[in-house]
Write an enzyme that holds these catalytic residues in place. Structure first.
Site, PDB file in Angstrom:
ATOM      1  CG  ASP A   1      41.663   7.846  28.524  1.00  0.00           C
ATOM      2  OD1 ASP A   1      41.433   8.924  29.226  1.00  0.00           O
ATOM      3  OD2 ASP A   1      42.744   7.374  28.813  1.00  0.00           O
TER       4      ASP A   1
HETATM    5  C1  BGC Z   1      43.711   9.306  31.511  1.00  0.00           C
HETATM    6  C2  BGC Z   1      42.563   8.559  32.233  1.00  0.00           C
HETATM    7  C3  BGC Z   1      41.957   9.556  33.242  1.00  0.00           C
HETATM    8  C4  BGC Z   1      41.364  10.752  32.365  1.00  0.00           C
HETATM    9  C5  BGC Z   1      40.920  11.789  33.415  1.00  0.00           C
HETATM   10  C6  BGC Z   1      43.304  10.558  30.834  1.00  0.00           C
HETATM   11  O1  BGC Z   1      44.414  11.348  30.596  1.00  0.00           O
HETATM   12  O2  BGC Z   1      44.434   8.354  30.544  1.00  0.00           O
HETATM   13  O3  BGC Z   1      43.263   7.492  32.883  1.00  0.00           O
HETATM   14  O4  BGC Z   1      40.836   8.770  33.825  1.00  0.00           O
HETATM   15  O5  BGC Z   1      42.497  11.382  31.850  1.00  0.00           O
HETATM   16  O6  BGC Z   1      41.472  12.365  34.114  1.00  0.00           O
END
Ligand code: BGC
Length: 738
Positions: A288
């Site tokens: 993530d």
């Molecule tokens: C989120 C993810 C997301 C990523 C990219 C993170 O803050 O938890 O679900 O895909 O950001 O935007």
């Protein structure tokens, strides 16, 4: 041999930009663009993705391998990198290897539609929330959902989706509950798997997230989820296991939090022992955003790709490989997985070409899925469906009910059509007007609107109307949890006052999770519309006026009160801890507090069943405008136990019933009272009856044995129960399984 056709778009884009670039960078690009691979053996589509990946791997330099293992920034995330121009405006991208015909991986968030369309001057359809889609209990609807997102990703120039959230609803106040698929692993896993399966069929890399136990947003970057192996394998991890089995995603996103002491993105048990070894996952794991905290430890644990930058998987990784701290064989395994996924998903063979989205088709799909997802919770005296011909006056009450319906925020947010870019954290109302949709269905009635800002004026309007429809909302977003499950902004008081003025009051809920309803006994009807997407208002109106017979069921329990939750008080970070932002990109990150998931196996209805606590609306519950009768249960044990029964539509309207099958395991299994083991959504004409057979995967009857680290079917007496909700199971049969 197939002629590769993957280079051209990349070259056109790259060379076009190259004229604007510093000389050194342009030189780098041109060198990268040598096209010796045109007849390369790995372009043969008849070879397996693994064979093709191995061939490419053999050609790669160390720098090229490192390039594949990290992102290159995200708009708004730190200073832009020199190669930022290669991105497509999405959350991240991974460089390609043009000389070998390997394209850039262009990623976009795509929970319920493609994110950031307005920023990028593009368009995407907003589907109902993921939780709503789970409420349809319809794997075909999940497939349509995924296929639409896959098509629209490609139309916008992306070849990878960051979506397919399936964290189990352990904590219903979690601000991302709307992005997930509810509280049951079999339902959630099946639905997310079907979404991913059909998304990937469009030749995009599909992703399942956030692995694992990222069950609250409060302190998500520093919380340690503490749980026993058995409990996680049978609950949160089982949802991922089933999702991966059904959907075969090319990627898994590991989560921000720690699990039993180690951050998920450097957690060997999760990434290697369970995911890659036990489940035989062949794709790659990406972190993530900012969820990588180490180089050597993360690599050894099984993290294949860091996003969105290269804090740990850039120069530091190269150095670790050169000094032998990360063996080349380990690096090659990471790279092979990424390459294999690119071949398996088809992004090498079917290069992305931007195109125009079919807006009308998207609207039609979004509306149909919303209709299949809307749950009828209460219908006193058959107030619904409304008879347009007999209504003279209708009051439409609620904030923005003249204009639109609310949507879920954070990285899932889809921009409304024709709208401006939406901030990360703001209430966004899609322009789908309940007022107009009701007017369209009741053209001869007087339809009046009141925002509800002044409850007394709303009540006065309700008093002089035949029926009052209140559109109530509860907003959720990534990055925050809800303080409670109560409707915000004094809406409970508004509903009380309106219901006191007119007994023919119907509440339509636009919510991302369960809500408490202190006014339930005072209103005549309740409809759960969730976050209903681009065409939500039309779908709700179709349900209210009976053009569509509701057929959805709750994918999560609605409790009477937060006091009944396993954790009545949300566990939040202690004051003075590092804070998510501070820990994200440092090597010193460590969990600062823990959530002890002592309820273990007892997630959702399993908790209320085991604790014998009454609920507001049980898991699996949902009414229809017709009635169904269940009879003639037969249970046939075998390699797969089959459960057969007769289902009859005993009313006067066509409909579709979600027939649910639960099992109670032998006492020696030491399990909660029952678990969902299968279901079938059965369309039935008025008066029609059908024999229905549901076959049960033995996994769904098994328990996880920690001593042997494996699943076991406990021999003994099993009770199979069938019916229309977890608390309405008219059929039951006990059999012995060996
Ligand atoms: C989120 C993810 C997301 C990523 C990219 C993170 O803050 O938890 O679900 O895909 O950001 O935007």
């Amino acid at each position: 041999m197939n002629k590769p056709h993957c280079l051209r778009p990349f070259l056109v884009a790259a060379l076009g930009f190259a004229t604007l670039l510093p000389a050194a960078l342009a030189h780098h690009l041109h060198n990268q663009s040598d096209t010796e691979e045109l007849s390369s053996p790995w372009m043969n589509k008849n070879l397996s993705p693994g064979e093709r990946a191995d061939m490419v791997l053999q050609q790669m330099t160390l720098d090229e391998k490192i390039d594949l293992m990290h992102g290159n920034g995200m708009p708004g995330w730190g200073a832009p990198r020199p190669n930022a121009y290669l991105g497509n405006g999405g959350a991240g991208f991974v460089l390609g290897i043009p000389r070998l015909g390997i394209p850039i991986i262009q990623m976009s968030d795509a929970a319920y539609g493609v994110r950031n369309s307005a920023e990028n001057g593009r368009y995407s359809t907003a589907l109902p929330s993921n939780l709503a889609s789970a409420a349809s209990w319809d794997p075909h609807a999940a497939c349509e959902y995924g296929a639409l997102i896959g098509r629209e990703l490609r139309a916008q120039g992306y070849n990878m989706s960051l979506g397919g959230g399936v964290n189990l609803t352990r904590e219903p106040r979690n601000g991302r509950t709307f992005e997930y698929m509810g509280e049951d692993p079999v339902l959630a896993g099946t639905m997310v798997g079907n979404r991913i399966r059909c998304e990937q069929a469009q030749h995009v890399i599909g992703d399942i997230k956030h692995y694992a136990l990222n069950d609250q947003e409060s302190g998500r970057g520093e919380v340690d989820s503490i749980i026993s192996k058995r409990a996680m394998r049978e609950s949160d991890l089982l949802a991922f296991q089933i999702g991966i089995q059904v959907g075969d995603p090319a990627a898994v996103m590991c989560s921000y939090n720690a699990v039993n002491g180690d951050f998920a993105c450097e957690n060997k048990y999760l990434l290697t022992d369970v995911l890659k070894k036990d489940w035989k996952f062949k794709g790659f794991v990406l972190s993530d955003w900012g969820g990588t905290h180490s180089t050597v430890k993360a690599s050894a644990a099984g993290l294949d790709n860091e996003q969105p930058m290269d804090d740990f998987y850039g120069a530091k990784l190269k150095e670790a490989v050169q000094s032998g701290k990360v063996p080349m064989s380990e690096l090659d395994d990471h790279v092979r997985r990424i390459l294999r996924s690119e071949f398996a998903a088809g992004i090498v063979d079917y290069p992305v070409q931007k195109s125009v989205v079919n807006v009308d088709k998207g609207f039609a799909i979004s509306r149909t899925i919303a209709e299949q997802s809307t749950v009828l919770l209460k219908n006193n005296g058959d107030i619904l469906p409304l008879d347009a011909a007999r209504l003279h006056s209708i009051a439409i009450i609620g904030p923005h009910a003249d204009f639109g319906m609310i949507s879920g925020g954070g990285s899932a947010q889809v921009d409304p059509e024709g709208g401006r870019p939406t901030p990360w954290h703001a209430q966004v109302w899609f322009p789908t007007s309940p007022l107009k949709a009701v007017e369209a269905q009741a053209p001869q009635a007087s339809v009046q609107f009141d925002s509800g800002a002044n409850p007394a004026s709303a009540a006065a309007l309700a008093r002089r109307s035949d029926v009052a429809i209140i559109f109530a909302y509860q907003w959720e977003s990534e990055g925050m949890d809800l303080p409670s499950l109560s409707l915000p902004d004094n809406q409970d008081a508004l509903i009380e006052q309106v219901a006191a003025a007119n007994p023919h009051t119907i509440v339509v809920l636009e919510s991302g999770t369960a809500v408490t309803m202190p006014w339930l006994n005072k209103v005549a009807g309740v409809v759960e519309a969730w976050y209903a997407g681009s065409k939500g208002a039309d779908a709700v109106a179709d349900i209210l006026f009976g053009k569509v017979n509701p057929s959805a069921k709750l994918p999560m329990t609605f409790p009477l009160s937060v006091a009944d939750l396993p954790h009545p008080h949300l566990v939040t970070p202690p004051p003075g801890t590092q804070g998510t932002a501070a820990v994200m990109r440092t090597g010193e990150a460590r969990p600062t507090f823990a959530v002890h998931y002592d309820e273990g196996l007892k997630v959702g209805y399993k908790w209320y069943d085991a604790e014998k606590r009454p609920v507001l609306f049980p898991f699996g519950f949902g009414l229809s405008y017709t009635t169904y009768n269940y009879s003639g249960l037969k249970v046939q044990p075998g390699a797969e136990t089959s459960v057969t029964f007769t289902l009859k539509n005993t009313g006067s309207r066509d409909g579709a019933e979600v027939a649910e099958v639960y099992a109670a395991l032998p006492a020696s299994a030491d399990e909660p009272p029952k678990r969902l083991v299968g279901w079938s959504k059965v369309p039935l004409k008025a008066g029609e009856s059908k024999q229905v057979t549901v076959t049960i995967d033995p996994l769904y009857l098994s328990i996880y044995n920690e001593a042997s680290d494996s699943w076991k079917l406990v021999p003994g007496s099993y009770t199979f129960m069938v019916g229309g909700s977890s608390q309405s199971l008219p059929l039951a049969k006990r059999i012995n399984l060996k």
